[in-house]
Design a protein around this motif. Structure first.
Motif, PDB file in Angstrom:
ATOM      1  N   TYR A 105      17.679 -78.388 -57.492  1.00  0.00           N
ATOM      2  CA  TYR A 105      16.698 -77.448 -58.019  1.00  0.00           C
ATOM      3  C   TYR A 105      17.406 -76.134 -58.342  1.00  0.00           C
ATOM      4  CZ  TYR A 105      12.868 -74.231 -58.565  1.00  0.00           C
ATOM      5  OH  TYR A 105      12.027 -73.286 -59.078  1.00  0.00           O
ATOM      6  N   VAL A 106      17.292 -75.680 -59.575  1.00  0.00           N
ATOM      7  CA  VAL A 106      17.902 -74.401 -59.953  1.00  0.00           C
ATOM      8  C   VAL A 106      16.836 -73.499 -60.574  1.00  0.00           C
ATOM      9  CG1 VAL A 106      19.623 -73.242 -61.399  1.00  0.00           C
ATOM     10  CG2 VAL A 106      20.197 -75.405 -60.288  1.00  0.00           C
ATOM     11  N   HIS A 107      16.743 -72.285 -60.043  1.00  0.00           N
ATOM     12  CA  HIS A 107      15.746 -71.318 -60.517  1.00  0.00           C
ATOM     13  C   HIS A 107      16.470 -70.197 -61.267  1.00  0.00           C
ATOM     14  CE1 HIS A 107      11.626 -69.574 -59.879  1.00  0.00           C
ATOM     15  NE2 HIS A 107      12.283 -68.514 -60.304  1.00  0.00           N
ATOM     16  N   VAL A 108      16.245 -70.138 -62.564  1.00  0.00           N
ATOM     17  CA  VAL A 108      16.914 -69.118 -63.371  1.00  0.00           C
ATOM     18  C   VAL A 108      15.911 -68.045 -63.775  1.00  0.00           C
ATOM     19  CG1 VAL A 108      17.989 -68.672 -65.616  1.00  0.00           C
ATOM     20  CG2 VAL A 108      18.690 -70.661 -64.293  1.00  0.00           C
ATOM     21  N   ASN A 109      16.246 -66.784 -63.529  1.00  0.00           N
ATOM     22  CA  ASN A 109      15.400 -65.689 -63.974  1.00  0.00           C
ATOM     23  C   ASN A 109      15.951 -65.181 -65.310  1.00  0.00           C
ATOM     24  OD1 ASN A 109      14.555 -62.982 -64.453  1.00  0.00           O
ATOM     25  ND2 ASN A 109      13.815 -62.899 -62.347  1.00  0.00           N
ATOM     26  N   CYS A 110      15.169 -65.322 -66.367  1.00  0.00           N
ATOM     27  CA  CYS A 110      15.665 -65.001 -67.714  1.00  0.00           C
ATOM     28  C   CYS A 110      15.886 -63.501 -67.932  1.00  0.00           C
ATOM     29  CB  CYS A 110      14.735 -65.556 -68.789  1.00  0.00           C
ATOM     30  SG  CYS A 110      14.611 -67.353 -68.756  1.00  0.00           S
ATOM     31  N   HIS A 111      15.350 -62.646 -67.060  1.00  0.00           N
ATOM     32  CA  HIS A 111      15.717 -61.228 -67.132  1.00  0.00           C
ATOM     33  C   HIS A 111      17.156 -61.056 -66.679  1.00  0.00           C
ATOM     34  CE1 HIS A 111      11.429 -59.380 -66.788  1.00  0.00           C
ATOM     35  NE2 HIS A 111      11.770 -59.636 -68.030  1.00  0.00           N
ATOM     36  N   ARG A 112      17.500 -61.775 -65.635  1.00  0.00           N
ATOM     37  CA  ARG A 112      18.836 -61.645 -65.058  1.00  0.00           C
ATOM     38  C   ARG A 112      19.873 -62.401 -65.897  1.00  0.00           C
ATOM     39  NH1 ARG A 112      17.834 -62.910 -59.037  1.00  0.00           N
ATOM     40  NH2 ARG A 112      16.060 -61.550 -59.450  1.00  0.00           N
ATOM     41  N   GLN A 113      19.570 -63.644 -66.215  1.00  0.00           N
ATOM     42  CA  GLN A 113      20.470 -64.431 -67.073  1.00  0.00           C
ATOM     43  C   GLN A 113      19.906 -64.332 -68.484  1.00  0.00           C
ATOM     44  OE1 GLN A 113      19.952 -65.746 -63.786  1.00  0.00           O
ATOM     45  NE2 GLN A 113      21.994 -64.949 -63.426  1.00  0.00           N
ATOM     46  N   ARG A 114      20.423 -63.325 -69.201  1.00  0.00           N
ATOM     47  CA  ARG A 114      19.764 -62.916 -70.427  1.00  0.00           C
ATOM     48  C   ARG A 114      20.036 -63.758 -71.660  1.00  0.00           C
ATOM     49  NH1 ARG A 114      19.384 -57.971 -67.936  1.00  0.00           N
ATOM     50  NH2 ARG A 114      21.622 -57.811 -67.684  1.00  0.00           N
ATOM     51  N   THR A 115      21.073 -64.610 -71.575  1.00  0.00           N
ATOM     52  CA  THR A 115      21.393 -65.415 -72.755  1.00  0.00           C
ATOM     53  C   THR A 115      21.545 -66.873 -72.349  1.00  0.00           C
ATOM     54  OG1 THR A 115      23.753 -65.124 -72.384  1.00  0.00           O
ATOM     55  CG2 THR A 115      22.688 -63.515 -73.826  1.00  0.00           C
ATOM     56  N   LEU A 116      21.528 -67.731 -73.337  1.00  0.00           N
ATOM     57  CA  LEU A 116      21.714 -69.157 -73.081  1.00  0.00           C
ATOM     58  C   LEU A 116      23.017 -69.379 -72.323  1.00  0.00           C
ATOM     59  CD1 LEU A 116      20.942 -72.126 -73.526  1.00  0.00           C
ATOM     60  CD2 LEU A 116      22.084 -72.008 -75.746  1.00  0.00           C
ATOM     61  N   TYR A 117      24.048 -68.671 -72.736  1.00  0.00           N
ATOM     62  CA  TYR A 117      25.354 -68.826 -72.112  1.00  0.00           C
ATOM     63  C   TYR A 117      25.326 -68.435 -70.630  1.00  0.00           C
ATOM     64  CZ  TYR A 117      30.315 -68.551 -71.247  1.00  0.00           C
ATOM     65  OH  TYR A 117      31.560 -68.743 -70.717  1.00  0.00           O
ATOM     66  N   LEU A 118      24.752 -67.270 -70.319  1.00  0.00           N
ATOM     67  CA  LEU A 118      24.660 -66.823 -68.922  1.00  0.00           C
ATOM     68  C   LEU A 118      23.818 -67.788 -68.084  1.00  0.00           C
ATOM     69  CD1 LEU A 118      24.186 -62.960 -69.270  1.00  0.00           C
ATOM     70  CD2 LEU A 118      26.230 -64.182 -68.486  1.00  0.00           C
ATOM     71  N   MET A 119      22.795 -68.314 -68.724  1.00  0.00           N
ATOM     72  CA  MET A 119      21.927 -69.277 -68.061  1.00  0.00           C
ATOM     73  C   MET A 119      22.721 -70.520 -67.662  1.00  0.00           C
ATOM     74  SD  MET A 119      18.561 -70.553 -69.949  1.00  0.00           S
ATOM     75  CE  MET A 119      17.583 -69.124 -70.153  1.00  0.00           C
ATOM     76  N   LEU A 120      23.540 -71.001 -68.599  1.00  0.00           N
ATOM     77  CA  LEU A 120      24.339 -72.200 -68.333  1.00  0.00           C
ATOM     78  C   LEU A 120      25.394 -71.934 -67.257  1.00  0.00           C
ATOM     79  CD1 LEU A 120      24.669 -73.390 -72.022  1.00  0.00           C
ATOM     80  CD2 LEU A 120      23.387 -74.550 -70.210  1.00  0.00           C
TER      81      LEU A 120
END
Ligand code: ADP
Ligand code: MG
Length: 396
Positions: free
Chosen positions: A81-96
């Protein structure tokens, strides 16, 4: 003496054992993800959670995700389970990058494209026979800031890959469905399969949530909170009583009431303490504090520039050029290389989307219309201290 027992149970990051009044939402989530347990790999499951701030979206997704992981693991199915906060990981790349880190998958140092990074993640899932439940929290923000190709890439991965085992499953968390309705139909069809609504809490919902923190989570000493105080706070914030239905605000008010009781050496939190706490809680400040804590240095410097302009000039709205100039001053005082104009423009756009600044257009002057910028809340010592503290932390 103190009325508190376990203050960590009042922390916004704390995940309580029970989530009163979210039983139905958890049941709906369980139903949506049933196939992942019964028939893993047959489909890529997608669910949307929608609701206002403080309605328990984040905490419920985290709790559900971790419980589902436990159930899967018991059945011999390896689920992450991975919870990504899109404010913190602002781009697709950071998310990955964040996903890779959670999977403990080391990535090469050379700059990879998002596509290459995804391929590495996918191969890893395949090689280790893993499934991944990915929650994209604050997904509205990702949608309004990302290039359409990135959104498309993220939600249509499987159609392009044409794989037989679907290993990636999603929970999208949004504040409003309207963010999704603006999307291309081909993307929308991939996201909106199943929508679970989180309605604002009523006064009696909040009463139960506060009671749970007090009794089951043992945030306070036994009998240290009067029933009238709990009722007062629930009534103030309950959506059926004209409040916002925000559980975070209710918990924060209770915490502050406890601090006030402590300073008065009172053994019990009374309704008077709750009233004092309520008059000090600034709902707008409370809502933006969390977002500010996720910001990178230069976003913070821009906010700092606006707040110091306000202090110097006493006005609320400032022309973009003036803000940029002040930002350069603030940056150089701290020995930081200021970002370039186009970058600053993008930061301003994103701060606006996060609700951290307001913009309006000046009436037509000699030089045409310019964009005027303001903070969404009054500049207070609390805000200044928050910004300074966060800036200091980034510079360490
Ligand atoms: P959202 O993501 O919708 O803004 P959060 O999940 O961050 O809301 O919840 C805000 C705060 O309220 C958190 O501290 C959370 O633990 C608490 N909370 C929300 N709903 C519940 C609930 N049903 N039971 C207990 N605590 C809750
Ligand atoms: Mg949230």
């Amino acid at each position: 003496s103190t009325v508190f027992n376990n203050t960590s149970a009042l922390n916004p990051e704390h995940i309580p054992a029970n989530l009163p009044h979210r039983e139905n939402q958890i049941k709906e989530l369980t139903v949506s993800f049933k196939d992942l347990i019964i028939n893993p790999g047959s489909t890529s499951i997608r669910t949307v959670i929608v609701g206002r701030t403080g309605t328990g979206k984040t905490v419920t997704a985290k709790k559900f995700g971790n419980e589902l992981k436990g159930i899967a693991n018991q059945k011999g199915l390896k689920l992450y389970y991975v919870h990504v906060n899109c404010h913190r990981q602002r781009t697709l790349y950071l998310m990955l990058m964040e996903i890779a880190q959670n999977l403990r998958l080391p990535l090469p140092n050379r700059g990879l494209s998002s596509q290459e990074t995804f391929k590495l993640i996918y191969d890893y899932l395949e090689r280790k026979n893993l499934h991944l439940l990915l929650t994209l929290d604050e997904f509205d923000y990702f949608i309004s800031t990302s290039p359409i190709e990135d959104i498309y890439f993220l939600v249509r991965i499987y159609d392009e890959l044409n794989v037989s085992v679907k290993r990636l499953h999603y929970i999208f968390i949004v504040r409003e469905l309207s963010t999704l309705s603006g999307l291309d139909k081909s993307i929308k069809d991939h996201i909106i399969k199943n929508i679970i609504e989180f309605s604002p809490y009523t006064s009696s919902d909040l009463y139960d949530i506060l009671q749970d923190r007090i009794i089951n989570e043992k945030a306070f000493k036994p009998n240290a909170v009067s029933d009238e105080a709990i009722k007062f706070i629930s009534d103030i914030h309950g959506a059926d009583k004209g409040g916002s239905g925000n559980a975070r605000l209710a918990i924060e008010t209770l915490e502050l009431a406890g601090k006030i009781a402590d300073t008065e050496n009172a053994p019990i939190i009374t309704v008077e303490h709750a009233k004092k706490a309520n008059s000090k809680i600034n709902p707008e400040m409370s809502v933006i504090t969390d977002t500010i804590k996720d910001l990178d240095l230069h976003y913070l410097l821009l906010l700092k520039a606006i707040s110091s302009l306000h202090k110097k000039q006493g006005e609320d709205f400032f022309p973009m050029g003036r803000v940029e100039e002040e930002y350069r001053t603030v940056a150089s005082l701290l020995g930081e290389e200021p970002r370039r104009h186009t970058q600053i423009f993008e930061y301003i756009r994103r701060l606006k989307l996060m609700g951290l600044i307001l913009t309006r257009h000046s009436s037509k002057g000699m030089r045409g219309r310019t964009t005027l910028i303001s903070l969404p809340i009054p500049v207070s010592t609390e805000l200044e201290e928050l910004l300074d503290g966060e800036i200091k932390r980034r510079l360490q």
